[in-house]
Scaffold this active site. Structure first.
Site, PDB file in Angstrom:
ATOM      1  N   HIS A  76     -18.178  13.606  66.126  1.00  0.00           N
ATOM      2  CA  HIS A  76     -17.069  13.520  65.160  1.00  0.00           C
ATOM      3  C   HIS A  76     -16.061  14.645  65.416  1.00  0.00           C
ATOM      4  O   HIS A  76     -14.853  14.411  65.509  1.00  0.00           O
ATOM      5  CB  HIS A  76     -17.623  13.607  63.734  1.00  0.00           C
ATOM      6  CG  HIS A  76     -16.557  13.704  62.677  1.00  0.00           C
ATOM      7  ND1 HIS A  76     -16.055  12.604  62.016  1.00  0.00           N
ATOM      8  CD2 HIS A  76     -15.870  14.771  62.183  1.00  0.00           C
ATOM      9  CE1 HIS A  76     -15.122  12.984  61.161  1.00  0.00           C
ATOM     10  NE2 HIS A  76     -14.993  14.297  61.235  1.00  0.00           N
ATOM     11  N   GLU A  77     -16.556  15.861  65.525  1.00  0.00           N
ATOM     12  CA  GLU A  77     -15.658  17.012  65.709  1.00  0.00           C
ATOM     13  C   GLU A  77     -14.903  16.926  67.023  1.00  0.00           C
ATOM     14  O   GLU A  77     -13.718  17.254  67.089  1.00  0.00           O
ATOM     15  CB  GLU A  77     -16.443  18.323  65.627  1.00  0.00           C
ATOM     16  CG  GLU A  77     -17.052  18.608  64.255  1.00  0.00           C
ATOM     17  CD  GLU A  77     -16.051  18.556  63.124  1.00  0.00           C
ATOM     18  OE1 GLU A  77     -14.877  18.900  63.333  1.00  0.00           O
ATOM     19  OE2 GLU A  77     -16.443  18.153  62.017  1.00  0.00           O
ATOM     20  N   HIS A 114     -15.238  20.024  50.257  1.00  0.00           N
ATOM     21  CA  HIS A 114     -13.822  19.665  50.254  1.00  0.00           C
ATOM     22  C   HIS A 114     -13.100  19.981  48.950  1.00  0.00           C
ATOM     23  O   HIS A 114     -11.878  19.978  48.925  1.00  0.00           O
ATOM     24  CB  HIS A 114     -13.673  18.190  50.626  1.00  0.00           C
ATOM     25  CG  HIS A 114     -14.271  17.873  51.965  1.00  0.00           C
ATOM     26  ND1 HIS A 114     -15.632  17.886  52.193  1.00  0.00           N
ATOM     27  CD2 HIS A 114     -13.692  17.579  53.161  1.00  0.00           C
ATOM     28  CE1 HIS A 114     -15.872  17.595  53.466  1.00  0.00           C
ATOM     29  NE2 HIS A 114     -14.716  17.407  54.073  1.00  0.00           N
ATOM     30  N   HIS A 136     -19.651  24.504  57.053  1.00  0.00           N
ATOM     31  CA  HIS A 136     -19.158  23.131  57.095  1.00  0.00           C
ATOM     32  C   HIS A 136     -18.376  22.904  58.391  1.00  0.00           C
ATOM     33  O   HIS A 136     -17.451  23.652  58.721  1.00  0.00           O
ATOM     34  CB  HIS A 136     -18.289  22.821  55.873  1.00  0.00           C
ATOM     35  CG  HIS A 136     -17.956  21.365  55.807  1.00  0.00           C
ATOM     36  ND1 HIS A 136     -18.808  20.445  55.228  1.00  0.00           N
ATOM     37  CD2 HIS A 136     -16.932  20.657  56.321  1.00  0.00           C
ATOM     38  CE1 HIS A 136     -18.299  19.242  55.374  1.00  0.00           C
ATOM     39  NE2 HIS A 136     -17.167  19.333  56.035  1.00  0.00           N
ATOM     40  N   ALA A 137     -18.743  21.859  59.119  1.00  0.00           N
ATOM     41  CA  ALA A 137     -18.182  21.642  60.454  1.00  0.00           C
ATOM     42  C   ALA A 137     -16.671  21.447  60.410  1.00  0.00           C
ATOM     43  O   ALA A 137     -16.146  20.775  59.528  1.00  0.00           O
ATOM     44  CB  ALA A 137     -18.833  20.410  61.085  1.00  0.00           C
ATOM     45  N   TYR A 174     -11.468  10.068  54.632  1.00  0.00           N
ATOM     46  CA  TYR A 174     -12.783   9.676  55.154  1.00  0.00           C
ATOM     47  C   TYR A 174     -13.124   8.243  54.768  1.00  0.00           C
ATOM     48  O   TYR A 174     -13.774   7.524  55.522  1.00  0.00           O
ATOM     49  CB  TYR A 174     -13.874  10.620  54.660  1.00  0.00           C
ATOM     50  CG  TYR A 174     -13.645  12.057  55.049  1.00  0.00           C
ATOM     51  CD1 TYR A 174     -13.837  12.488  56.361  1.00  0.00           C
ATOM     52  CD2 TYR A 174     -13.212  12.985  54.115  1.00  0.00           C
ATOM     53  CE1 TYR A 174     -13.621  13.804  56.715  1.00  0.00           C
ATOM     54  CE2 TYR A 174     -12.993  14.310  54.465  1.00  0.00           C
ATOM     55  CZ  TYR A 174     -13.200  14.714  55.760  1.00  0.00           C
ATOM     56  OH  TYR A 174     -12.983  16.019  56.118  1.00  0.00           O
ATOM     57  N   GLU A 220      -9.825  11.319  61.269  1.00  0.00           N
ATOM     58  CA  GLU A 220     -11.258  11.297  60.971  1.00  0.00           C
ATOM     59  C   GLU A 220     -11.993  10.166  61.692  1.00  0.00           C
ATOM     60  O   GLU A 220     -13.214  10.187  61.798  1.00  0.00           O
ATOM     61  CB  GLU A 220     -11.474  11.173  59.458  1.00  0.00           C
ATOM     62  CG  GLU A 220     -10.935  12.341  58.651  1.00  0.00           C
ATOM     63  CD  GLU A 220     -11.474  13.693  59.104  1.00  0.00           C
ATOM     64  OE1 GLU A 220     -12.584  13.738  59.680  1.00  0.00           O
ATOM     65  OE2 GLU A 220     -10.780  14.707  58.903  1.00  0.00           O
ATOM     66  N   HIS A 245     -11.714  15.066  66.803  1.00  0.00           N
ATOM     67  CA  HIS A 245     -10.545  15.858  66.393  1.00  0.00           C
ATOM     68  C   HIS A 245      -9.988  16.636  67.579  1.00  0.00           C
ATOM     69  O   HIS A 245      -8.778  16.681  67.804  1.00  0.00           O
ATOM     70  CB  HIS A 245     -10.940  16.865  65.313  1.00  0.00           C
ATOM     71  CG  HIS A 245     -11.288  16.257  63.979  1.00  0.00           C
ATOM     72  ND1 HIS A 245     -10.431  15.437  63.291  1.00  0.00           N
ATOM     73  CD2 HIS A 245     -12.392  16.379  63.192  1.00  0.00           C
ATOM     74  CE1 HIS A 245     -10.996  15.084  62.131  1.00  0.00           C
ATOM     75  NE2 HIS A 245     -12.193  15.631  62.050  1.00  0.00           N
TER      76      HIS A 245
END
Ligand code: X8Z
Ligand code: ZN
Length: 664
Positions: free
Chosen positions: A418-419, A547, A382-383, A557, A446, A422
């Site tokens: 997305h990552e 999660h 999971h990323a 999210y 997020e 962060h």
């Protein structure tokens, strides 16, 4: 993942005072509080201690995530134990200052400290150790989860990535059902651990003064927990009509694709949505595309382009090999091509951020990141994005990384953006004291990369060579909107239901004997999704979503899916965009980039409302930008659905058992 949750709230630039021989403690542990310490000095000390112990914690977590064996899990659990013990000690020490005058920054830091983990631990050392063992074990079980369709035959065993591929690409009803049910079998053994986990975090939350862990989770939003819950209802109310139109359209197409089995009493069959959790319907493009490429005069096949790039990379590498290579060598070459393609996808994402004026990723990012799934060991695929050392010591380069199992497909390409959102948030707020090194709230964290995703318009994708010519036609517009809606709108009810479930579990209204039943009631109510065969209490379907065993709160999210449209609109304004919102990309625009960076660099140092105001001019979360963005699609969907009877009837929930006489 725990580290992310706490990273979201902890770090200091330098020790505020020299430790002396008398108050020295072992490195990375909490020193006793000096008698005359002021609140400001206390926070400075916590920031220093936190930053000092942080790298050891993240190193242990990184190891247990990228090399799942008993030993790495032991080390991760122990590191976590040490951290949570320190956190409890700091929180205890902070009580001295209750009711005292202090600067708003210090008061804010103390509050952030109290909310410093999504896994509040009981003070009792044995229970605390038990909690960290359970948490590590559950995450490990998820990462190592394997389904063997024939238990006698090891070659029939598949992990999440392979099972997801079936849902994404295989249109056989049975093959999808097998993959879906297979993955949902891996979480059965987590149930017992989860029941105990809930007891323990609730005890920890109560000791901190919250009613339960759910209330604690809802307390991190600069408003009361009751207000936050009401906010999520209000925002969902804004987007629900749009989701219902999308649901109605998707159902009709599915019914045409799978005659007689495309819906279950009006609900969407869980295994047919192209995604294990029905949270993103993008993989159903072959079924749900409004218009063919010819009709639209524009192609949006990003996944196809990435796959072709990878294949040609592989072919080029194979061509350089001896014609008679053995399977071992071939596997090596395949891996090298996969790695190259994953790095290339990541470079492309980095370039977007750099085009806004943000810095290049540090060299260490490229050395330490996990880009693809290792062949020889279990990892949590999971990323996730990691800040290993909160910026490091002054003058040293920060150690930021991502951990993914990248495949050359559209979903992973978006997830990289997305990552990196962060990662850029980490880099922007690394200058702040550790306790302020967090998102304005977790939904902000997020939303950063996702804001960029919205700017990945067909024009942008063409500019980076991933799609071909784009004609302007109504059909092309509807296609582009649908592509975005299948990712963003389909997600929203899912973003909401997970924590509706967990809030209920934590507050006791969902008891262990109804875990699965309540899960599917919520899936039905919010998403309009149902399993095709009964899922009794011998299953633990929530555990099949990362999660839950990973204990990452999920409301973030949902909020992010509202916020990202607000941020996008603000950055489009900053870039001077004219015309309809959905046409805007701010790629390459330095004014937008500056505004974004200014927001990121505020971290958690002030209430999010203030941060939002500086970026957007408003102080509330609001889904009207979502509706503005999707206005053409909503119109189109209404026409398509004319004459259909839309909506669905969620099965009536079974009555909850009578509450226990004494819940303490
Ligand atoms: O977990 C994630 C990221 C890491 S924060 C990959 N996401 C949620 C999910 O996959 O369930 C991003 C969208 C929703
Ligand atoms: Zn994320």
């Amino acid at each position: 993942m725990l580290v992310l949750a706490i990273a979201a709230s902890l770090a200091l630039s330098a020790c505020q005072r020299e430790p002396t021989a008398t108050d020295a403690a072992a490195p990375g542990t909490t020193r006793p509080a000096p008698q005359d310490e002021t609140a400001d000095a206390f926070i400075a000390r916590v920031n220093a201690e936190l930053k000092e112990m942080y790298p050891e914690l993240t190193a242990a977590q990184w190891l247990s995530n990228t090399y799942i064996i008993d030993d790495s899990q032991l080390l991760a659990a122990k590191a976590n134990e040490k951290f949570l013990t320190s956190l409890n000690a700091w929180i205890e020490q902070a009580r001295r200052f209750e009711g005292q005058d202090m600067s708003p920054e210090t008061a804010r830091a103390i509050n952030l400290l109290k909310l410093g983990t999504s896994m509040p631990a009981p003070r009792d050392p044995q229970k605390l150790a038990e909690l960290t063992r359970i948490a590590t074990r559950m995450e490990g079980m998820y990462g190592a989860g394997t389904y063997c369709s024939n238990p006698e035959d090891p070659s029939s065993c598949r992990q999440l990535g392979a099972l997801e591929d079936v849902l994404a690409k295989d249109r056989s009803y049975e093959a999808q059902l097998d993959a879906w049910q297979g993955w949902h079998s891996i979480s059965r053994p987590m149930r017992e651990d989860y029941v105990r986990f809930v007891e323990l975090v609730n005890e920890g939350a109560r000791e901190l003064g919250y009613a339960d862990a759910g209330e604690m989770w809802r307390s991190g939003y600069d408003m009361s927990p009751v207000e936050l819950a009401a906010e999520t209802d209000r925002l969902w109310g804004q987007v629900k009509p749009l989701y219902e139109q999308l649901h109605c359209y998707a159902r009709a197409r599915l019914e045409a694709q799978y005659p007689g089995r495309g819906s279950v009493d009006g609900l969407l069959p869980a295994h047919l949505m192209g995604n294990m959790w029905q949270q993103d319907w993008g993989n159903l493009w072959d079924i749900l595309a409004p218009y063919s490429q010819q009709q639209a005069g524009a192609d949006l096949d990003v996944g196809g382009a990435l796959e072709r790039r990878y294949q040609s990379e592989l072919n080029a590498r194979l061509a350089r090999e001896n014609a008679l290579i053995d399977s071992e060598r071939r596997a090596e070459v395949v891996r090298a091509a996969q790695l190259e393609s994953a790095r290339q996808m990541t470079r492309q994402a980095e370039e977007f951020y750099v085009s806004l004026g943000m810095p290049k990723l540090p060299e260490s990012y490229w050395e330490k990141t996990q880009f693809i799934k290792p062949r020889d060991r279990d990892v949590v695929c999971h990323a996730s994005a990691w800040d290993m050392n909160m910026g490091g010591e002054d003058g040293k380069s920060p150690d930021v990384r991502t951990k993914m199992c990248i495949k050359p497909n559209e979903e992973d390409f978006f997830t990289i953006y997305h990552e990196l959102g962060h990662v850029y948030y980490y880099l922007a707020y690394n200058h702040l004291p550790p306790l302020f090194q967090a998102g304005a709230h977790d939904g902000f964290h997020e939303a950063i990369g996702d804001t960029i995703e919205l700017a990945m318009t067909p024009a942008y994708l063409k500019s980076i060579g991933l799609v071909g010519d784009q004609q302007t036609s109504q059909e092309a517009l509807v296609n582009a909107q649908m592509r975005m809606a299948l990712a963003k709108v389909a997600f929203m009810p899912f973003g909401l239901m997970i924590d509706r479930w967990r809030w209920g579990v934590f507050d006791g209204s969902i008891t262990p004997d109804r875990y699965n039943q309540a899960w599917w009631e919520l899936k039905a109510k919010y998403q309009g999704v149902a399993p095709v065969a009964p899922r009794g209490e011998d299953f633990f379907d929530p555990g099949a979503k990362y999660h839950v065993p990973g204990n990452t709160p999920y409301t973030r999210y949902f909020l992010s899916h509202v916020l990202q449209f607000q941020f996008y609109k603000a950055l489009c304004d900053a870039a001077g965009h004219q015309g309809p919102l959905y046409e805007c990309t701010f790629a390459g625009n330095k004014a937008a980039g500056e505004k974004f960076w200014a927001m990121l660099s505020k971290g958690a140092s002030q209430p999010w409302q203030q941060t939002m105001k500086e970026l957007t001019g408003g102080e509330t979360m609001d889904a009207s930008a979502v509706l503005e963005y999707f206005a053409p699609l909503q119109e189109w969907l209404k026409q398509q659905n004319e004459g259909r009877s839309c909506g669905w009837q969620a099965p009536a929930p079974a009555p909850a058992p009578a509450p226990a006489a004494d819940n303490g």
